[in-house]
Write a protein that holds these residues in place. Structure first.
Motif, PDB file in Angstrom:
ATOM      1  N   ASN A  10      -0.689   5.175  -4.181  1.00  0.00           N
ATOM      2  CA  ASN A  10      -1.017   6.472  -4.791  1.00  0.00           C
ATOM      3  C   ASN A  10      -0.599   6.573  -6.253  1.00  0.00           C
ATOM      4  O   ASN A  10      -0.737   7.634  -6.858  1.00  0.00           O
ATOM      5  CB  ASN A  10      -0.314   7.591  -4.012  1.00  0.00           C
ATOM      6  CG  ASN A  10       1.203   7.470  -4.076  1.00  0.00           C
ATOM      7  OD1 ASN A  10       1.741   6.422  -4.400  1.00  0.00           O
ATOM      8  ND2 ASN A  10       1.890   8.557  -3.758  1.00  0.00           N
ATOM      9  N   ARG A  11      -0.092   5.502  -6.843  1.00  0.00           N
ATOM     10  CA  ARG A  11       0.511   5.609  -8.165  1.00  0.00           C
ATOM     11  C   ARG A  11      -0.488   6.021  -9.247  1.00  0.00           C
ATOM     12  O   ARG A  11      -0.215   6.909 -10.053  1.00  0.00           O
ATOM     13  CB  ARG A  11       1.173   4.273  -8.555  1.00  0.00           C
ATOM     14  CG  ARG A  11       2.402   3.935  -7.753  1.00  0.00           C
ATOM     15  CD  ARG A  11       3.429   5.055  -7.783  1.00  0.00           C
ATOM     16  NE  ARG A  11       3.788   5.416  -9.144  1.00  0.00           N
ATOM     17  CZ  ARG A  11       3.941   6.663  -9.556  1.00  0.00           C
ATOM     18  NH1 ARG A  11       3.746   7.678  -8.744  1.00  0.00           N
ATOM     19  NH2 ARG A  11       4.288   6.901 -10.812  1.00  0.00           N
ATOM     20  N   VAL A  12      -1.643   5.388  -9.283  1.00  0.00           N
ATOM     21  CA  VAL A  12      -2.629   5.724 -10.308  1.00  0.00           C
ATOM     22  C   VAL A  12      -3.336   7.028  -9.963  1.00  0.00           C
ATOM     23  O   VAL A  12      -3.552   7.883 -10.829  1.00  0.00           O
ATOM     24  CB  VAL A  12      -3.641   4.574 -10.463  1.00  0.00           C
ATOM     25  CG1 VAL A  12      -4.777   4.986 -11.389  1.00  0.00           C
ATOM     26  CG2 VAL A  12      -2.951   3.326 -10.999  1.00  0.00           C
ATOM     27  N   ALA A  13      -3.686   7.210  -8.698  1.00  0.00           N
ATOM     28  CA  ALA A  13      -4.406   8.414  -8.278  1.00  0.00           C
ATOM     29  C   ALA A  13      -3.612   9.680  -8.593  1.00  0.00           C
ATOM     30  O   ALA A  13      -4.185  10.689  -9.043  1.00  0.00           O
ATOM     31  CB  ALA A  13      -4.718   8.331  -6.783  1.00  0.00           C
ATOM     32  N   VAL A  49       0.837  -1.214   0.000  1.00  0.00           N
ATOM     33  CA  VAL A  49       0.000   0.000   0.000  1.00  0.00           C
ATOM     34  C   VAL A  49       0.863   1.251   0.000  1.00  0.00           C
ATOM     35  O   VAL A  49       0.579   2.230  -0.711  1.00  0.00           O
ATOM     36  CB  VAL A  49      -0.954  -0.015   1.210  1.00  0.00           C
ATOM     37  CG1 VAL A  49      -1.707   1.307   1.313  1.00  0.00           C
ATOM     38  CG2 VAL A  49      -1.942  -1.160   1.096  1.00  0.00           C
ATOM     39  N   LEU A  50       1.940   1.250   0.796  1.00  0.00           N
ATOM     40  CA  LEU A  50       2.824   2.408   0.843  1.00  0.00           C
ATOM     41  C   LEU A  50       3.505   2.656  -0.505  1.00  0.00           C
ATOM     42  O   LEU A  50       3.692   3.801  -0.922  1.00  0.00           O
ATOM     43  CB  LEU A  50       3.888   2.213   1.926  1.00  0.00           C
ATOM     44  CG  LEU A  50       3.419   2.362   3.374  1.00  0.00           C
ATOM     45  CD1 LEU A  50       4.536   1.973   4.327  1.00  0.00           C
ATOM     46  CD2 LEU A  50       2.969   3.792   3.656  1.00  0.00           C
ATOM     47  N   SER A  75      -3.247  10.599  -1.288  1.00  0.00           N
ATOM     48  CA  SER A  75      -3.345  10.344   0.154  1.00  0.00           C
ATOM     49  C   SER A  75      -4.628   9.604   0.501  1.00  0.00           C
ATOM     50  O   SER A  75      -4.628   8.710   1.356  1.00  0.00           O
ATOM     51  CB  SER A  75      -3.271  11.666   0.926  1.00  0.00           C
ATOM     52  OG  SER A  75      -4.301  12.550   0.516  1.00  0.00           O
ATOM     53  N   ARG A  76      -5.706   9.958  -0.181  1.00  0.00           N
ATOM     54  CA  ARG A  76      -6.968   9.261   0.070  1.00  0.00           C
ATOM     55  C   ARG A  76      -6.884   7.808  -0.391  1.00  0.00           C
ATOM     56  O   ARG A  76      -7.372   6.903   0.297  1.00  0.00           O
ATOM     57  CB  ARG A  76      -8.113   9.970  -0.648  1.00  0.00           C
ATOM     58  CG  ARG A  76      -9.498   9.395  -0.331  1.00  0.00           C
ATOM     59  CD  ARG A  76     -10.571  10.154  -1.095  1.00  0.00           C
ATOM     60  NE  ARG A  76     -10.506  11.581  -0.797  1.00  0.00           N
ATOM     61  CZ  ARG A  76     -11.109  12.522  -1.518  1.00  0.00           C
ATOM     62  NH1 ARG A  76     -11.781  12.179  -2.615  1.00  0.00           N
ATOM     63  NH2 ARG A  76     -11.013  13.789  -1.174  1.00  0.00           N
ATOM     64  N   ALA A  77      -6.237   7.575  -1.529  1.00  0.00           N
ATOM     65  CA  ALA A  77      -6.092   6.207  -2.025  1.00  0.00           C
ATOM     66  C   ALA A  77      -5.267   5.367  -1.054  1.00  0.00           C
ATOM     67  O   ALA A  77      -5.592   4.202  -0.796  1.00  0.00           O
ATOM     68  CB  ALA A  77      -5.429   6.229  -3.407  1.00  0.00           C
ATOM     69  N   THR A  78      -4.198   5.954  -0.502  1.00  0.00           N
ATOM     70  CA  THR A  78      -3.374   5.228   0.464  1.00  0.00           C
ATOM     71  C   THR A  78      -4.167   4.911   1.723  1.00  0.00           C
ATOM     72  O   THR A  78      -4.080   3.802   2.265  1.00  0.00           O
ATOM     73  CB  THR A  78      -2.125   6.061   0.822  1.00  0.00           C
ATOM     74  OG1 THR A  78      -1.384   6.320  -0.375  1.00  0.00           O
ATOM     75  CG2 THR A  78      -1.238   5.304   1.803  1.00  0.00           C
TER      76      THR A  78
END
Length: 300
Positions: free
Chosen positions: A123-126, A118-119, A218-221
């Motif tokens: 956030n890669r796509v977002a 997750v870390l 940040s929201r995706a993470t």
């Protein structure tokens, strides 16, 4: 074949971008330091236990850790304790006799795989959706090719990071544990790193799938961490539902979380390793495609 070539191009571009932005270095250091500190902490705790045991039994203290624990690991009472903790006779039979150092690294690699995935990929796509970078890529490739390429790129980087973490854990074991040969544990460490990589396939798919549904990294993470917590609690939730409603068939839904295939990766044989790895690969693609289905129906 052209689609596979374009997917490979996206994967290489993802890795190249990570190298330019030094994100690849951060990933490598994150995995390496996590493995090194986990191994060092475990060996330090083991050394304190050995010192207390030597004092209690009035034995001479050893300069290096591992002398007492190697004997303790082979004792029948300790093996019975490990067997009760594993709760799986097939897994216990396959890990019995392995060096404690490699099992410590294996435990770390499997435990940290969800959080690190997750870390690393949450956030890669977002971030690409928020910045608009995806629009330039979609001029030449399809959305599905872009999604699969992103996934393949993250898998490549995590594989390299796991290889580095295996070497780091091996070096700590060689220098701090007694009775460990210079090249005795290295193949085993790489083997556990490979198994942890198979386990990470599903978690990377989950993290990237979640990243498709929002434009905020940040929201995706954060959603990814919630999803990991939900997967961890899933077997307990199924037990509660079974207890309340009396539905024994509900336990079949345990197969939709990655932990259901984890025990297969602790086995020695090819068949359990292949079936567990295939299960995790399919799960990862399923999570990824759920996120892609949301992305495919909205403006990039």
């Amino acid at each position: 074949m052209k689609s596979l070539f374009r997917i490979g191009q996206v994967a290489l571009a993802e890795c190249a971008g990570a190298v330019r932005s030094r994100r690849a270095l951060v990933i490598l250091v994150l995995y390496l330091l996590s493995a090194v500190f986990c191994m060092m902490g475990t060996i330090t705790m083991l050394g304190k236990m050995e010192a207390e045991l030597a004092t209690m039994l009035q034995l001479p203290e050893s300069e290096r850790t591992g002398v007492v624990s190697a004997t303790l690991w082979k004792s029948k009472p300790f093996q019975r304790m490990i067997k009760a903790g594993v709760k799986n006779d097939l897994v216990y039979n396959d890990i019995a006799g392995r060096h404690p150092a490699e099992l410590v690294y294996a435990w770390f690699a499997f435990m940290c795989a969800p959080l690190l995935a997750v870390l690393v990929a949450g956030n890669r796509v977002a971030d690409d959706l928020r910045s608009g970078a995806v629009r330039y890529a979609l001029v030449r490739i399809t959305r599905l090719e872009w999604t699969l390429g992103k996934y393949a790129g993250q898998v490549l980087m995590v594989a390299l990071a796991l290889a580095a973490s295996a070497v780091g854990a091996w070096l700590v074991a060689v220098f701090r544990l007694s009775g460990v040969g210079a090249f005795e544990l290295l193949p085993a460490m790489f083997g556990w790193g490979f198994r942890a990589g198979l386990y990470a396939l599903a978690w990377l798919g989950l993290a990237l799938g979640v990243s498709h549904v929002t434009r905020s990294g940040s929201r995706a993470t954060a959603i990814g961490f919630v999803a990991v917590a939900l997967c961890a609690a899933w077997p307990g939730i199924l037990k509660l539902v079974d207890g309340w409603l009396g539905c024994p068939w509900i336990h079949h839904f345990d197969a939709i979380v990655p932990s259901s295939a984890e025990m297969s990766l602790w086995r020695r044989g090819f068949v359990p390793l292949f079936t567990g790895g295939a299960h995790l690969f399919v799960l990862g693609l399923a999570y990824l495609m759920l996120g892609h289905a949301v992305f495919a129906r909205r403006d990039a």
